[in-house]
Every structure is written in C-alpha cells, then in structure tokens.
Design an enzyme around this catalytic site. Structure first.
Site, PDB file in Angstrom:
ATOM      1  N   PHE A 118     -85.539  -3.063   5.454  1.00  0.00           N
ATOM      2  CA  PHE A 118     -86.464  -1.983   5.086  1.00  0.00           C
ATOM      3  C   PHE A 118     -87.852  -2.570   4.899  1.00  0.00           C
ATOM      4  CE2 PHE A 118     -88.920   0.716   2.294  1.00  0.00           C
ATOM      5  CZ  PHE A 118     -88.750   1.961   2.874  1.00  0.00           C
ATOM      6  N   ASP A 138     -90.812 -10.769   3.872  1.00  0.00           N
ATOM      7  CA  ASP A 138     -91.160  -9.591   3.072  1.00  0.00           C
ATOM      8  C   ASP A 138     -90.558  -9.767   1.675  1.00  0.00           C
ATOM      9  OD1 ASP A 138     -91.301  -7.123   1.844  1.00  0.00           O
ATOM     10  OD2 ASP A 138     -90.626  -5.974   3.584  1.00  0.00           O
ATOM     11  N   LYS A 152     -94.681  -4.157  -4.960  1.00  0.00           N
ATOM     12  CA  LYS A 152     -93.922  -3.649  -6.110  1.00  0.00           C
ATOM     13  C   LYS A 152     -94.256  -4.281  -7.466  1.00  0.00           C
ATOM     14  CE  LYS A 152     -90.143  -1.251  -3.906  1.00  0.00           C
ATOM     15  NZ  LYS A 152     -89.973  -1.457  -2.474  1.00  0.00           N
TER      16      LYS A 152
HETATM   17  C1  LIG Z   1     -90.406  -0.922  -1.173  1.00  0.00           C
HETATM   18  C2  LIG Z   1     -90.444  -1.855  -0.041  1.00  0.00           C
HETATM   19  C3  LIG Z   1     -91.419  -1.744   0.965  1.00  0.00           C
HETATM   20  C4  LIG Z   1     -92.401  -0.598   1.026  1.00  0.00           C
HETATM   21  O1  LIG Z   1     -93.258  -0.589  -0.059  1.00  0.00           O
HETATM   22  P1  LIG Z   1     -94.147   0.719  -0.353  1.00  0.00           P
HETATM   23  O2  LIG Z   1     -95.028   0.298  -1.483  1.00  0.00           O
HETATM   24  O3  LIG Z   1     -93.202   1.814  -0.707  1.00  0.00           O
HETATM   25  O4  LIG Z   1     -94.900   1.013   0.886  1.00  0.00           O
HETATM   26  C5  LIG Z   1     -91.452  -2.714   1.938  1.00  0.00           C
HETATM   27  N1  LIG Z   1     -90.588  -3.743   1.948  1.00  0.00           N
HETATM   28  C6  LIG Z   1     -89.651  -3.877   1.003  1.00  0.00           C
HETATM   29  C7  LIG Z   1     -88.739  -5.052   1.052  1.00  0.00           C
HETATM   30  C8  LIG Z   1     -89.531  -2.938  -0.013  1.00  0.00           C
HETATM   31  O5  LIG Z   1     -88.574  -3.063  -0.933  1.00  0.00           O
END
Ligand SMILES: *Cc1c(COP(=O)(O)O)cnc(C)c1O
Length: 401
Positions: free
Chosen positions: A135, A222, A251
């Site tokens: 994701f 990521d 986050k």
């Molecule tokens: C939440 C998340 C995203 C997206 O972040 P947003 O601030 O909602 O755009 C991307 N990568 C990972 C691994 C995530 O957990």
C-alpha cells in the site's frame, strides 16, 4: 475497513465506512467521544499519534509556533526545514530531505526521483519494482504502485512502469527483472501495514540491497507506517543493518500534524533541481516544529525502547491468550506494530472492540491491527489484551471460517 457503517453526513463525501462515534478529546493513550465515553487508543489515528494525545511538552511548543508563524512559503528559507532535515539525516544515515504533507506525497516524490534517476542515465521508460499486497497511497501513481485491486478498482487506466513481485523471494525478483535494462528502483514497505502486517525478512532486505548495488537500482523503502520509532528503531529497515537510497516518511513524524518527508542518500539526493518538484504547504513552520518536537520528546523519553519493550510485552500477552487457538493464523509484527491474522474476515471485531472501549483496526479483511501511541505503558498493553482477547474468542466461536 469496518463491517457496518453509520451513514455519513449528507455533505461529507462517502469515502469511509465510519463507526457511529465522534471523538472529542484525548489524554495520553485515552480518548473520549462526544457522549463522554472513554476508549483506550490502540490505533493512534492509524500510527499517527506517536506521543498520544495532549502531550504536555508537544502542546505548548505547537501553541507557541502557531502564535509565531504557521505558514510562510518555500519562496523563502524555512529554518525548521534545515533543523528537521539535519535530524532526519542524522537518524537515518542519509543526506537530504524534501518535505510535503502526506504519505502519498512522499511516495510520489520517491517515484519521481526514481524516474529522474532513470532519465538521467538515458533510460526513456523507467520501470519500478513493487510488491504484492503493498500500500503506497491513493493518488493515481501511488494507487498504481499499490498491490490491492480494491484500491485500483474504478480508477484506470493505471500508471505504467511498475513490475510486481511477491515478498521475500529474491529469485522471483531476479526473474521478474531478468534482462530488463529499464529497471531503475525497487520500492516496498519494510513491514506492510494496510496489506496486513507482513514483514520483509532481514536477510531478504540485505539481498535486495546487494542486488540494487550490483545493478545500479535505487532501493526505496516506504517507512510511512513502520518508521519513526514504531518498531523500536527509528526506521524498521535498520533492524537489517542496511540503508535505503530513498525513504518516504509521514504518519508518525508529526504526532498528528500533517507532515510527510522523503529522505534520500547520496545516489538520489541531488536528482531534483529547482522547478522539478514542489508543494505549497510542504515544510511549513508549524509542521516542521511538530516533527522537531516529536523527535526531541521521543529521544528524551526513550520512546524507541518503550516501543520495543511494551511491544514485546503486548505481543507475548497476545500470544499467550490467542496464539494456537483454532482460527488464529499468526500473531506478527515488531514493536508497536502488531497484527493478529484470523482465518476468516473479521471486520466486525472493529465494532465490538469500539463498543467495549478499545480503538483498533482490521486490515486486509482478516488482520486485527494494533498501532497505538509509542507512549503506551505495560498496564495499558495488558488492558488492550484484557478487552480484545474475549472479543476474539467469542467471534471465533460463533463465526464459521
Ligand atoms: C498510510 C500509508 C501511505 C499513505 O499515506 P497518506 O498520508 O494517507 O497519503 C503510504 N504508505 C504507507 C506504507 C502507508 O501506511
């Protein structure tokens, strides 16, 4: 994500199946709804509220910053950017940071870096390796990189230039890229969050690092969800003793203030020049202050150790209560990023936990996810288990797989 949904307001777009409560305020790892009911926060706003709620050191710092300057512009130098970038490079061993506002934006910047890296080498149609169940966000490019058809459904045509491989299989990665001169980067989460708390093995991370070095690819990790101390190290890949070339963050970085960052090492830090990338809100003084203070408070209160220790305690207690029960597939994760995978869809557990005074989430249909604030105490961890274990047991006893 939830099994049932209260209707949204007639004027708010219907993008979430929401629980029928609204939160009003919080203190530490507790929050209260508008009816005055208390909840233990096992979700932390989805791995965002690193310092919990109303932190006595964060709040006055942010109040002071708001009174001074909320937003200026990237037309000017922003001293907070210098300060936070220096800190992030120190913690990661990388060299430069770009600031934005969200996770997907940080990932967009990473994808643009990878493409620019390719173009600078004369690769006209660069391709990026991504993973099953990944994701990376919901913009058109990041949803194309995401490995979940539900996220992509209805939004085609997808962005091209992605090659998808399974997790933890170095031979599959080699095979999928064999003889392909257009590959420029490998892009993945150290521990997949939305995909269901699936960790990359440390040995696999070292193998990918080596392959990226041999083939001159960027290793892009990521760490939007698993980074910022959640697993007990600043960044989850540090458990494997490797360094990426590009690392998106978001986050937990601002303890609730919207912030994103992409941190890069020497091979990727100088790919952008003025005009190549930008954002209006990114790197504003309020968000920078939130990031700086979050890290300062985490260091002062040794929250990496707390995440590791309380996380290990919580995982142990969950294993004792639920491990080995018929219907419980696996309890996995690291630090305060834990998942309990059941053998059947279990969205309703989200609602039942909420009714019992515990906030959490269910992801990938059958994985109960706990990503609480990193200030969680052992007593609060025990309280999570005391509320959650009977709910899971009742659920497994009544619902057929
Ligand atoms: C939440 C998340 C995203 C997206 O972040 P947003 O601030 O909602 O755009 C991307 N990568 C990972 C691994 C995530 O957990």
């Amino acid at each position: 994500m939830s099994a049932t949904a209260a209707p949204s307001s007639p004027h708010v777009m219907n993008t979430y199946g929401r629980l029928p409560i609204a939160l009003s305020h919080g203190q530490g790892c507790r929050v209260w709804d508008t009816e005055g009911r208390a909840y233990l926060d096992g979700l932390g706003g989805i791995a965002v509220n690193t310092l919990g709620h109303n932190h006595p050191e964060l709040v006055p710092a942010l109040q002071e910053q708001i009174a001074k300057l909320i937003h200026s512009s990237n037309y000017y130098h922003v001293p907070g950017q210098e300060q936070l970038a220096t800190k992030l490079t120190e913690l990661s061993g990388l060299t430069n940071a770009f600031f934005c506002c969200t996770g997907l934006e940080a990932n967009e910047a990473a994808l643009k870096l990878a493409r620019k890296f390719g173009h600078d080498k004369g690769i006209e149609r660069p391709e990026i390796v991504v993973y099953e169940a990944a994701f990376h966000g919901r913009s058109i490019a990041t949803l194309s990189a995401t490995g979940n058809p539900k996220v992509q459904q209805g939004f085609g045509p997808l962005v091209e230039g992605f090659i998808r491989v399974p997790l933890n299989d170095i031979e599959a990665l080699k095979k999928a890229t064999e003889g392909n001169p257009n590959v420029v980067a490998v892009f993945f989460e150290t521990i997949q969050g939305e995909g269901g708390i699936h960790p990359m093995r440390w040995e696999y991370l070292r193998q990918v690092r080596q392959l990226c070095d041999e083939r001159d690819w960027l290793m892009m990790i990521d760490e939007v969800q698993c980074g910022m101390g959640r697993t007990g190290k600043w960044f989850a890949h540090q458990w494997a003793g490797i360094k990426p070339d590009v690392m998106p963050l978001a986050k937990g970085l601002g303890s609730g203030v919207p912030i994103g960052a992409v941190v890069a090492g020497p091979r990727a830090a100088n790919l952008f020049a003025p005009g190549n990338h930008g954002t209006t809100f990114g790197g504003n003084p309020l968000a920078m202050r939130a990031g700086i203070e979050t890290i300062r408070i985490m260091e002062e209160h040794k929250l990496l150790d707390n995440a590791a220790n309380v996380g290990a305690h919580l995982k142990g207690a969950l294993e004792r209560e639920l491990g080995g029960l018929p219907g419980v597939r696996e309890i996995r994760g690291q630090g305060l990023m834990l998942g309990i995978e059941l053998d059947r869809p279990c969205g309703v557990i989200l609602n039942r936990a909420c009714e019992a005074g515990l906030l959490l989430s269910v992801t990938a249909d059958s994985v109960i996810r706990l990503v609480p604030p990193l200030i969680l105490s052992v007593a609060e961890a025990d309280e999570i288990v005391a509320i959650l274990a009977p709910i899971v047991k009742t659920f497994l006893a009544e619902a057929a797989p």
